[in-house]
Motif scaffolding. Structure first.
Motif, mmCIF file in Angstrom:
data_model
loop_
_atom_site.group_PDB
_atom_site.id
_atom_site.type_symbol
_atom_site.label_atom_id
_atom_site.label_comp_id
_atom_site.label_asym_id
_atom_site.label_seq_id
_atom_site.Cartn_x
_atom_site.Cartn_y
_atom_site.Cartn_z
ATOM 1 N N ASP A 147 0.828 -1.214 0.000
ATOM 2 C CA ASP A 147 0.000 0.000 0.000
ATOM 3 C C ASP A 147 0.859 1.259 0.000
ATOM 4 N N LEU A 148 1.894 1.282 0.850
ATOM 5 C CA LEU A 148 2.770 2.452 0.914
ATOM 6 C C LEU A 148 3.503 2.668 -0.398
ATOM 7 N N SER A 149 3.967 1.586 -1.021
ATOM 8 C CA SER A 149 4.667 1.713 -2.297
ATOM 9 C C SER A 149 3.742 2.293 -3.361
ATOM 10 N N GLU A 150 2.524 1.796 -3.396
ATOM 11 C CA GLU A 150 1.549 2.295 -4.367
ATOM 12 C C GLU A 150 1.264 3.782 -4.142
ATOM 13 N N ARG A 151 1.120 4.167 -2.887
ATOM 14 C CA ARG A 151 0.860 5.576 -2.582
ATOM 15 C C ARG A 151 2.029 6.460 -2.970
ATOM 16 N N MET A 152 3.253 5.978 -2.759
ATOM 17 C CA MET A 152 4.426 6.785 -3.093
ATOM 18 C C MET A 152 4.543 7.018 -4.599
ATOM 19 N N PHE A 153 4.205 5.998 -5.401
ATOM 20 C CA PHE A 153 4.209 6.212 -6.847
ATOM 21 C C PHE A 153 3.148 7.223 -7.235
ATOM 22 N N GLU A 154 1.966 7.172 -6.576
ATOM 23 C CA GLU A 154 0.912 8.143 -6.858
ATOM 24 C C GLU A 154 1.362 9.550 -6.486
ATOM 25 N N ILE A 155 1.965 9.688 -5.298
ATOM 26 C CA ILE A 155 2.432 11.007 -4.848
ATOM 27 C C ILE A 155 3.498 11.544 -5.782
ATOM 28 N N ALA A 156 4.384 10.669 -6.246
ATOM 29 C CA ALA A 156 5.454 11.087 -7.150
ATOM 30 C C ALA A 156 4.937 11.382 -8.544
ATOM 31 N N GLY A 157 3.694 10.960 -8.819
ATOM 32 C CA GLY A 157 3.140 11.201 -10.153
ATOM 33 C C GLY A 157 3.759 10.314 -11.212
ATOM 34 N N ARG A 158 4.278 9.174 -10.787
ATOM 35 C CA ARG A 158 4.910 8.246 -11.734
ATOM 36 C C ARG A 158 4.129 6.947 -11.758
ATOM 37 N N PRO A 159 4.147 6.260 -12.878
ATOM 38 C CA PRO A 159 3.457 4.965 -12.936
ATOM 39 C C PRO A 159 4.241 3.910 -12.151
ATOM 40 N N ALA A 160 3.515 2.997 -11.550
ATOM 41 C CA ALA A 160 4.178 1.897 -10.847
ATOM 42 C C ALA A 160 4.828 0.984 -11.885
ATOM 43 N N PRO A 161 5.957 0.371 -11.543
ATOM 44 C CA PRO A 161 6.617 -0.529 -12.489
ATOM 45 C C PRO A 161 5.686 -1.667 -12.895
ATOM 46 N N SER A 162 5.797 -2.084 -14.141
ATOM 47 C CA SER A 162 4.926 -3.161 -14.622
ATOM 48 C C SER A 162 5.690 -4.452 -14.910
ATOM 49 N N TYR A 163 6.984 -4.479 -14.611
ATOM 50 C CA TYR A 163 7.761 -5.688 -14.870
ATOM 51 C C TYR A 163 7.457 -6.756 -13.823
ATOM 52 N N THR A 164 7.743 -7.993 -14.181
ATOM 53 C CA THR A 164 7.538 -9.103 -13.247
ATOM 54 C C THR A 164 8.777 -9.262 -12.372
ATOM 55 N N ARG A 165 8.645 -10.031 -11.337
ATOM 56 C CA ARG A 165 9.775 -10.270 -10.444
ATOM 57 C C ARG A 165 10.934 -10.912 -11.203
ATOM 58 N N ALA A 166 10.613 -11.795 -12.135
ATOM 59 C CA ALA A 166 11.662 -12.487 -12.901
ATOM 60 C C ALA A 166 12.417 -11.544 -13.838
ATOM 61 N N THR A 167 11.786 -10.454 -14.231
ATOM 62 C CA THR A 167 12.432 -9.539 -15.182
ATOM 63 C C THR A 167 12.804 -8.203 -14.549
ATOM 64 N N MET A 168 12.929 -8.175 -13.215
ATOM 65 C CA MET A 168 13.307 -6.932 -12.533
ATOM 66 C C MET A 168 14.671 -6.458 -13.004
ATOM 67 N N PRO A 169 14.797 -5.158 -13.248
ATOM 68 C CA PRO A 169 16.104 -4.634 -13.655
ATOM 69 C C PRO A 169 17.033 -4.524 -12.438
ATOM 70 N N ILE A 170 17.957 -5.451 -12.334
ATOM 71 C CA ILE A 170 18.899 -5.441 -11.211
ATOM 72 C C ILE A 170 20.317 -5.566 -11.738
ATOM 73 N N ARG A 171 21.266 -5.260 -10.873
ATOM 74 C CA ARG A 171 22.673 -5.415 -11.217
ATOM 75 C C ARG A 171 23.356 -6.043 -10.014
ATOM 76 N N VAL A 172 24.081 -7.102 -10.232
ATOM 77 C CA VAL A 172 24.805 -7.783 -9.161
ATOM 78 C C VAL A 172 26.231 -7.246 -9.166
ATOM 79 N N ALA A 173 26.647 -6.705 -8.023
ATOM 80 C CA ALA A 173 28.005 -6.178 -7.890
ATOM 81 C C ALA A 173 28.773 -7.113 -6.961
ATOM 82 N N ARG A 174 29.748 -7.785 -7.484
ATOM 83 C CA ARG A 174 30.575 -8.705 -6.697
ATOM 84 C C ARG A 174 31.630 -7.921 -5.927
#
Length: 72
Positions: free
Chosen positions: A43-70
């Motif tokens: 709920d808080l995450s959804e509200r923060m995207f609304e407050i920021a005026g940005r759309p919530a991410p639509s990617y799935t967990r499997a396709t999340m944009p991440i970077r692994v730093a060793r």
């Protein structure tokens, strides 16, 4: 700068001020179940995207944009 609409939206937000050392205890953290806490985060995450005026991410967990730093 903020727009008048954003300022007006924030005007109704509840604010509580406590003296340092006189804050209420955080007993509410002990009450909710894990499922309830996850629901609060969602709920808080959804509200923060609304407050920021940005759309919530639509990617799935499997396709999340991440970077692994060793560590070296």
């Amino acid at each position: 700068m903020t727009t008048p609409e954003r300022r007006a939206a924030r005007a109704g937000m509840p604010v509580r001020i406590y003296r340092l050392g006189h804050e209420p205890p955080d007993t509410w953290l002990a009450c909710p179940t894990a499922a309830e806490r996850l629901e609060m985060v969602a709920d808080l995450s959804e509200r923060m995207f609304e407050i920021a005026g940005r759309p919530a991410p639509s990617y799935t967990r499997a396709t999340m944009p991440i970077r692994v730093a060793r560590l070296a």
